[in-house]
Design an enzyme around this catalytic site. Structure first.
Site, PDB file in Angstrom:
ATOM      1  N   GLU A  65       8.657  34.158  -9.726  1.00 27.53           N
ATOM      2  CA  GLU A  65       8.662  35.458  -9.059  1.00 27.53           C
ATOM      3  C   GLU A  65       7.287  35.794  -8.486  1.00 27.53           C
ATOM      4  O   GLU A  65       7.181  36.420  -7.422  1.00 27.53           O
ATOM      5  CB  GLU A  65       9.089  36.554 -10.045  1.00 27.53           C
ATOM      6  CG  GLU A  65      10.505  36.425 -10.577  1.00 27.53           C
ATOM      7  CD  GLU A  65      11.572  36.805  -9.555  1.00 27.53           C
ATOM      8  OE1 GLU A  65      11.205  37.307  -8.479  1.00 27.53           O
ATOM      9  OE2 GLU A  65      12.761  36.609  -9.846  1.00 27.53           O
ATOM     10  N   ASP A 103      19.074  43.023  -9.227  1.00 28.55           N
ATOM     11  CA  ASP A 103      18.440  42.960  -7.901  1.00 28.55           C
ATOM     12  C   ASP A 103      18.797  41.662  -7.197  1.00 28.55           C
ATOM     13  O   ASP A 103      19.120  41.638  -6.010  1.00 28.55           O
ATOM     14  CB  ASP A 103      16.916  43.039  -8.030  1.00 28.55           C
ATOM     15  CG  ASP A 103      16.391  44.466  -8.026  1.00 28.55           C
ATOM     16  OD1 ASP A 103      17.193  45.407  -7.902  1.00 28.55           O
ATOM     17  OD2 ASP A 103      15.166  44.634  -8.156  1.00 28.55           O
ATOM     18  N   GLU A 104      18.692  40.569  -7.944  1.00 31.94           N
ATOM     19  CA  GLU A 104      18.972  39.254  -7.356  1.00 31.94           C
ATOM     20  C   GLU A 104      20.420  39.180  -6.874  1.00 31.94           C
ATOM     21  O   GLU A 104      20.712  38.580  -5.827  1.00 31.94           O
ATOM     22  CB  GLU A 104      18.695  38.137  -8.377  1.00 31.94           C
ATOM     23  CG  GLU A 104      17.301  38.132  -8.984  1.00 31.94           C
ATOM     24  CD  GLU A 104      16.201  37.747  -8.014  1.00 31.94           C
ATOM     25  OE1 GLU A 104      16.493  37.560  -6.816  1.00 31.94           O
ATOM     26  OE2 GLU A 104      15.048  37.633  -8.440  1.00 31.94           O
ATOM     27  N   THR A 154      18.811  32.605  -9.267  1.00 33.36           N
ATOM     28  CA  THR A 154      17.914  33.478 -10.027  1.00 33.36           C
ATOM     29  C   THR A 154      18.695  34.592 -10.736  1.00 33.36           C
ATOM     30  O   THR A 154      18.316  35.024 -11.827  1.00 33.36           O
ATOM     31  CB  THR A 154      16.833  34.078  -9.117  1.00 33.36           C
ATOM     32  OG1 THR A 154      17.438  34.659  -7.958  1.00 33.36           O
ATOM     33  CG2 THR A 154      15.853  33.008  -8.671  1.00 33.36           C
ATOM     34  N   TRP A 160      13.869  51.363  -9.526  1.00 36.04           N
ATOM     35  CA  TRP A 160      13.102  51.307 -10.761  1.00 36.04           C
ATOM     36  C   TRP A 160      11.716  50.744 -10.440  1.00 36.04           C
ATOM     37  O   TRP A 160      11.539  50.044  -9.450  1.00 36.04           O
ATOM     38  CB  TRP A 160      13.808  50.440 -11.804  1.00 36.04           C
ATOM     39  CG  TRP A 160      14.013  48.993 -11.409  1.00 36.04           C
ATOM     40  CD1 TRP A 160      15.116  48.458 -10.821  1.00 36.04           C
ATOM     41  CD2 TRP A 160      13.077  47.910 -11.558  1.00 36.04           C
ATOM     42  NE1 TRP A 160      14.949  47.114 -10.593  1.00 36.04           N
ATOM     43  CE2 TRP A 160      13.700  46.736 -11.043  1.00 36.04           C
ATOM     44  CE3 TRP A 160      11.799  47.796 -12.080  1.00 36.04           C
ATOM     45  CZ2 TRP A 160      13.078  45.490 -11.037  1.00 36.04           C
ATOM     46  CZ3 TRP A 160      11.166  46.554 -12.075  1.00 36.04           C
ATOM     47  CH2 TRP A 160      11.806  45.423 -11.554  1.00 36.04           C
ATOM     48  N   HIS A 198      20.671  40.982  -3.580  1.00 34.10           N
ATOM     49  CA  HIS A 198      20.068  40.180  -2.518  1.00 34.10           C
ATOM     50  C   HIS A 198      20.948  38.977  -2.162  1.00 34.10           C
ATOM     51  O   HIS A 198      21.039  38.585  -0.999  1.00 34.10           O
ATOM     52  CB  HIS A 198      18.679  39.713  -2.952  1.00 34.10           C
ATOM     53  CG  HIS A 198      17.723  40.849  -3.181  1.00 34.10           C
ATOM     54  ND1 HIS A 198      16.592  40.738  -3.961  1.00 34.10           N
ATOM     55  CD2 HIS A 198      17.743  42.135  -2.724  1.00 34.10           C
ATOM     56  CE1 HIS A 198      15.954  41.901  -3.968  1.00 34.10           C
ATOM     57  NE2 HIS A 198      16.634  42.766  -3.235  1.00 34.10           N
TER      58      HIS A 198
END
Length: 399
Positions: free
Chosen positions: A141, A264-265, A235, A98, A268
């Site tokens: 961020e 996303d976090e 996060t 995205w 990761h």
């Protein structure tokens, strides 16, 4: 402010003080120490700091560098094939990712201004304290250059040329590229909302990047990847909670934004926890000693040095609001530690050295002690005052 409830990445200040004595005998390899250049909060330093653009008053401690024994660099060299197969596969191709524009009004569209007006209508009734948390998350961020720099200080995994072909370096650059979208999207959304003072926010970002961060990882990838494992989960939790609150306040687009950042976090987090899991497999003693060391020092937020040019305690104030709203709390801090202890099966480790067993016992018994201290702090907490935040045009928000 009730200092017992002020946070250091979710850990109350009272908790930090209560456990400080236990950190005196940290599990560290022999290191070279140097005095920190971070300024103190004395009046003399406050006056001097006005002449220095990136030296707001903040806590002082010794900085330790290159604490990992040189021979352990070979461990990370030997894991390059593993990293290629287990880390790089967790990255998404750019064409499948995205992008911020997917969630924002299209500036080339004839309906652009109508879309902006609609956005501003959606956020009109969202409380100021929510925006304090959202801005704090966004500023965190936006300090991404600092985080890539920090990871590139870690011995054995750094990007030596800026375009190194090693899987460690590829991961760091691609991770940075994925993370870069988070601040871009939140920044633009907040700008279009009309609810925040962007100049004060931009100053805070500049101060923060200039000040850097000091997670006390000592150029040591054992410590560094324990820190990022903890931090990515933190996060994930924080953005997930801002998504939930946005939905409750009626802004489904903002909820989707925060939710996709959280996803996303989470991905990761999976990558970094895999690294430490592998270290526990091949060097359990070194891994558990590093885990105990980081927990003794406490996991601090990457933005713990944030400053807006006015409030010397800005991070503590932002954290207190996040604690009160349930965006990120002391309970979350304990939950993350409990999750990592279980994820890495720390309690099941065998064949440890004497120091390793002490570290194992410390980490495995820490969660209930943190919860007990947090409960006591909550019980003693008094009504917290309101503080003005420059990010929202100096409006007062209860801590």
């Amino acid at each position: 402010m009730a200092s017992k409830l002020a946070l250091r990445m979710g850990s109350p200040l009272g908790l930090k003080k209560s456990l400080r004595k236990e950190g005196a005998n940290g599990f560290r390899s022999p290191t070279v120490s140097m005095a920190s250049t971070i300024g103190s909060s004395t009046n003399e330093t406050r006056v001097a700091s006005q002449k220095k653009p990136f030296s707001p008053p903040r806590e002082v401690h010794l900085q330790v560098t290159h604490s990992m024994p040189p021979q352990k660099i070979e461990i990370f060299k030997s894991l390059e094939k593993w990293a290629h197969e287990n880390l790089l596969t967790l990255l998404k191709p750019v064409e499948m990712c995205w992008q911020p524009q997917d969630f924002l009004p299209t500036n080339s569209s004839e309906g652009f201004f109508d879309e902006v007006k609609e956005l501003q209508e959606r956020v009109k009734e969202i409380p100021d304290d929510y925006f304090v948390c959202l801005v704090g998350d966004m500023i965190t961020e936006e300090a991404l250059p600092t985080y890539q720099t920090m990871i590139n200080t870690l011995d054995g995994v750094l990007d030596e040329t800026g375009a190194s072909p090693t899987p460690w370096a590829i991961w760091t650059r691609a991770w940075t590229a994925e993370e870069n979208r988070h601040g871009d999207l939140l920044n633009k959304y907040l700008y279009l909302s009309g609810r925040v003072d962007m100049k004060q926010i931009e100053k805070t970002i500049q101060y923060l990047i200039g000040s850097g961060m000091d997670p006390r990882t000592e150029n040591n990838p054992y410590l560094g990847y324990i820190y990022t494992s903890f931090q990515e989960r933190a996060t994930f939790i924080s953005h997930g909670n801002t998504a939930r609150h946005a939905k409750e306040h009626g802004d489904l687009t903002l909820a989707k934004i925060c939710g996709i950042i959280a996803s996303d976090e989470k991905r990761h987090e999976t990558a970094y926890t895999k690294i430490i899991e592998k270290l526990f497999e091949i060097d359990p003693d070194g891994a558990v000693l590093a885990f105990a060391d980081m927990m003794k020092k406490k996991i601090t937020m990457p933005a713990h040095l944030m400053y807006d040019g006015r409030d010397d305690n800005l991070y503590d104030h932002y954290s207190s609001v996040a604690q009160r709203l349930g965006v990120y709390t002391a309970k979350d801090y304990a939950d993350i530690l409990e999750f990592l202890v279980d994820r890495w099966k720390v309690g099941e480790l065998t064949s440890l050295s004497g120091e390793g067993r002490k570290a194992q016992d410390y980490v495995c018994t820490l969660v209930p002690r943190i919860r007990k201290l947090e409960e006591r702090a909550q019980a003693r907490a008094k009504q917290r005052p309101a503080v003005r935040f420059s990010w929202i045009y100096d409006k007062e928000v209860q801590l």
